[in-house]
Design an enzyme around this catalytic site. Structure first.
Site, PDB file in Angstrom:
ATOM      1  N   ASP A  30       0.634  -0.789  -0.266  1.00 46.27           N
ATOM      2  CA  ASP A  30       0.184   0.064  -0.234  1.00 46.27           C
ATOM      3  C   ASP A  30       0.636   1.003   0.128  1.00 46.27           C
ATOM      4  O   ASP A  30       2.114   0.940   0.139  1.00 46.27           O
ATOM      5  CB  ASP A  30      -0.769   0.382   1.078  1.00 46.27           C
ATOM      6  CG  ASP A  30      -1.813   1.268   1.270  1.00 46.27           C
ATOM      7  OD1 ASP A  30      -3.263   0.203   0.702  1.00 46.27           O
ATOM      8  OD2 ASP A  30      -2.335   2.243   1.544  1.00 46.27           O
ATOM      9  N   ILE A  31       0.559   2.132  -0.718  1.00 46.73           N
ATOM     10  CA  ILE A  31       1.018   3.593  -0.473  1.00 46.73           C
ATOM     11  C   ILE A  31       1.719   3.785   0.298  1.00 46.73           C
ATOM     12  O   ILE A  31       2.339   5.202   0.083  1.00 46.73           O
ATOM     13  CB  ILE A  31       0.377   4.189  -2.388  1.00 46.73           C
ATOM     14  CG1 ILE A  31       1.485   5.008  -2.521  1.00 46.73           C
ATOM     15  CG2 ILE A  31      -0.498   4.939  -1.243  1.00 46.73           C
ATOM     16  CD1 ILE A  31       1.362   5.545  -4.128  1.00 46.73           C
ATOM     17  N   ASN A  85     -12.270  -3.652   2.749  1.00 44.27           N
ATOM     18  CA  ASN A  85     -13.925  -2.447   2.475  1.00 44.27           C
ATOM     19  C   ASN A  85     -14.919  -2.392   1.413  1.00 44.27           C
ATOM     20  O   ASN A  85     -14.491  -1.986  -0.053  1.00 44.27           O
ATOM     21  CB  ASN A  85     -13.480  -0.975   2.827  1.00 44.27           C
ATOM     22  CG  ASN A  85     -12.641  -1.150   4.217  1.00 44.27           C
ATOM     23  OD1 ASN A  85     -12.616  -1.193   4.969  1.00 44.27           O
ATOM     24  ND2 ASN A  85     -11.246  -0.046   3.512  1.00 44.27           N
ATOM     25  N   GLY A  91     -15.092   3.067   4.113  1.00 39.48           N
ATOM     26  CA  GLY A  91     -13.819   3.786   3.813  1.00 39.48           C
ATOM     27  C   GLY A  91     -13.401   3.145   2.362  1.00 39.48           C
ATOM     28  O   GLY A  91     -12.238   3.202   2.194  1.00 39.48           O
ATOM     29  N   GLN A  92     -14.491   2.030   1.453  1.00 39.39           N
ATOM     30  CA  GLN A  92     -13.404   1.993   0.297  1.00 39.39           C
ATOM     31  C   GLN A  92     -13.395   3.598  -0.638  1.00 39.39           C
ATOM     32  O   GLN A  92     -14.352   4.613  -0.813  1.00 39.39           O
ATOM     33  CB  GLN A  92     -14.986   0.911  -0.776  1.00 39.39           C
ATOM     34  CG  GLN A  92     -14.441   0.643  -1.994  1.00 39.39           C
ATOM     35  CD  GLN A  92     -15.365  -0.526  -2.854  1.00 39.39           C
ATOM     36  OE1 GLN A  92     -16.052  -0.564  -2.415  1.00 39.39           O
ATOM     37  NE2 GLN A  92     -14.223  -1.141  -4.046  1.00 39.39           N
ATOM     38  N   SER A  93     -12.411   3.182  -1.283  1.00 42.32           N
ATOM     39  CA  SER A  93     -11.446   4.241  -1.882  1.00 42.32           C
ATOM     40  C   SER A  93     -11.352   3.867  -3.399  1.00 42.32           C
ATOM     41  O   SER A  93     -11.049   4.630  -3.900  1.00 42.32           O
ATOM     42  CB  SER A  93     -10.292   5.020  -1.524  1.00 42.32           C
ATOM     43  OG  SER A  93      -9.507   4.485  -1.000  1.00 42.32           O
ATOM     44  N   HIS A  98     -10.545  -5.681  -3.122  1.00 48.40           N
ATOM     45  CA  HIS A  98      -8.472  -5.946  -2.552  1.00 48.40           C
ATOM     46  C   HIS A  98      -8.686  -6.309  -1.193  1.00 48.40           C
ATOM     47  O   HIS A  98     -10.029  -5.441  -0.197  1.00 48.40           O
ATOM     48  CB  HIS A  98      -7.985  -4.221  -2.902  1.00 48.40           C
ATOM     49  CG  HIS A  98      -8.780  -2.826  -2.028  1.00 48.40           C
ATOM     50  ND1 HIS A  98      -9.438  -2.294  -3.169  1.00 48.40           N
ATOM     51  CD2 HIS A  98      -8.783  -2.667  -0.969  1.00 48.40           C
ATOM     52  CE1 HIS A  98     -10.327  -1.361  -2.630  1.00 48.40           C
ATOM     53  NE2 HIS A  98      -9.483  -1.357  -1.466  1.00 48.40           N
ATOM     54  N   HIS A 100      -7.333  -5.984   2.198  1.00 47.16           N
ATOM     55  CA  HIS A 100      -5.966  -5.287   2.874  1.00 47.16           C
ATOM     56  C   HIS A 100      -5.299  -5.825   3.547  1.00 47.16           C
ATOM     57  O   HIS A 100      -5.727  -7.246   4.584  1.00 47.16           O
ATOM     58  CB  HIS A 100      -5.898  -3.879   3.468  1.00 47.16           C
ATOM     59  CG  HIS A 100      -6.638  -2.515   3.182  1.00 47.16           C
ATOM     60  ND1 HIS A 100      -5.763  -2.152   2.654  1.00 47.16           N
ATOM     61  CD2 HIS A 100      -7.845  -2.946   2.754  1.00 47.16           C
ATOM     62  CE1 HIS A 100      -6.864  -0.678   2.021  1.00 47.16           C
ATOM     63  NE2 HIS A 100      -8.016  -1.293   2.055  1.00 47.16           N
TER      64      HIS A 100
HETATM   65  P1  5GP Z   1      -9.748   1.562   0.457  1.00 42.62           P
HETATM   66  O1  5GP Z   1     -10.084   3.047   0.992  1.00 42.62           O
HETATM   67  O2  5GP Z   1     -10.434   1.563  -1.015  1.00 42.62           O
HETATM   68  O3  5GP Z   1     -10.020   0.279   0.983  1.00 42.62           O
HETATM   69  O4  5GP Z   1      -8.597   0.883   0.029  1.00 42.62           O
HETATM   70  C1  5GP Z   1      -7.237   1.710  -1.463  1.00 42.62           C
HETATM   71  C2  5GP Z   1      -5.907   1.044  -0.667  1.00 42.62           C
HETATM   72  O5  5GP Z   1      -5.337   1.901  -2.234  1.00 42.62           O
HETATM   73  C3  5GP Z   1      -5.501   1.959   0.608  1.00 42.62           C
HETATM   74  O6  5GP Z   1      -5.056   1.727   0.922  1.00 42.62           O
HETATM   75  C4  5GP Z   1      -4.641   3.400  -0.806  1.00 42.62           C
HETATM   76  O7  5GP Z   1      -3.919   3.995   0.072  1.00 42.62           O
HETATM   77  C5  5GP Z   1      -3.865   2.347  -1.479  1.00 42.62           C
HETATM   78  N1  5GP Z   1      -3.885   3.063  -2.403  1.00 42.62           N
HETATM   79  C6  5GP Z   1      -4.616   3.855  -3.755  1.00 42.62           C
HETATM   80  N2  5GP Z   1      -3.786   4.837  -4.169  1.00 42.62           N
HETATM   81  C7  5GP Z   1      -2.795   4.316  -4.325  1.00 42.62           C
HETATM   82  C8  5GP Z   1      -1.301   3.796  -5.388  1.00 42.62           C
HETATM   83  O8  5GP Z   1      -0.927   4.414  -7.109  1.00 42.62           O
HETATM   84  N3  5GP Z   1      -0.333   2.654  -4.908  1.00 42.62           N
HETATM   85  C9  5GP Z   1      -0.613   1.928  -3.815  1.00 42.62           C
HETATM   86  N4  5GP Z   1      -0.073   1.177  -4.119  1.00 42.62           N
HETATM   87  N5  5GP Z   1      -1.660   1.755  -3.140  1.00 42.62           N
HETATM   88  C10 5GP Z   1      -2.825   3.174  -3.868  1.00 42.62           C
END
Ligand code: 5GP
Ligand code: ZN
Length: 112
Positions: A30-31, A85, A91-93, A98, A100
């Site tokens: 994760d970034i 999420n 909290g899904q973005s 995916h 985590h």
């Molecule tokens: P969500 O918020 O949908 O549960 O998780 C999305 C995840 O993707 C977040 O933890 C966010 O830090 C990660 N993420 C978003 N953009 C990037 C990216 O460009 N590269 C990587 N490695 N992770 C990313």
């Protein structure tokens, strides 16, 4: 899906720190890590979230959990949390399924 961030990561159009890859899934760090170890495991196929899992595409979910077990074993992680999420309120973005995988610190329950 052409405008999906994680489809672009799978295609190599956006760089990522790869941990593992096979025909069905891709794992990368994760970034914005929320724990000392924080990686994501995603299907290569675009599935918007766990709410879009069906009898047609569910095999990849079992496969991803096999991969999570293998990777955490190889990384020596005896305790870890797997989170997916679903929807903005949870909290899904990124709207590509995916999981985590978080490890390396104490975790609270219930999650925030
Ligand atoms: P969500 O918020 O949908 O549960 O998780 C999305 C995840 O993707 C977040 O933890 C966010 O830090 C990660 N993420 C978003 N953009 C990037 C990216 O460009 N590269 C990587 N490695 N992770 C990313
Ligand atoms: Zn996608």
């Amino acid at each position: 899906m052409s405008d999906c961030l994680f489809c672009k990561i799978v295609a190599g159009e956006i760089p990522s720190k790869k941990l593992y890859e096979d025909d069905l899934c891709y794992a990368f760090y994760d970034i914005d890590p929320q724990a000392p170890t924080h990686f994501l495991v995603i299907p290569k196929q675009h599935i918007p979230s766990a709410a879009a899992v069906t009898s047609e595409n569910s095999a990849v979910v079992g496969h991803i959990f096999e991969v999570i077990a293998k990777l955490t074993r190889e990384l020596g992680l005896e305790s870890f949390r797997v989170v997916s999420n679903i929807g903005e309120q949870a909290g899904q973005s990124v709207f590509h399924l995916h999981f985590h995988v978080l490890a390396g610190r104490d975790m609270t329950w219930p999650p925030g």
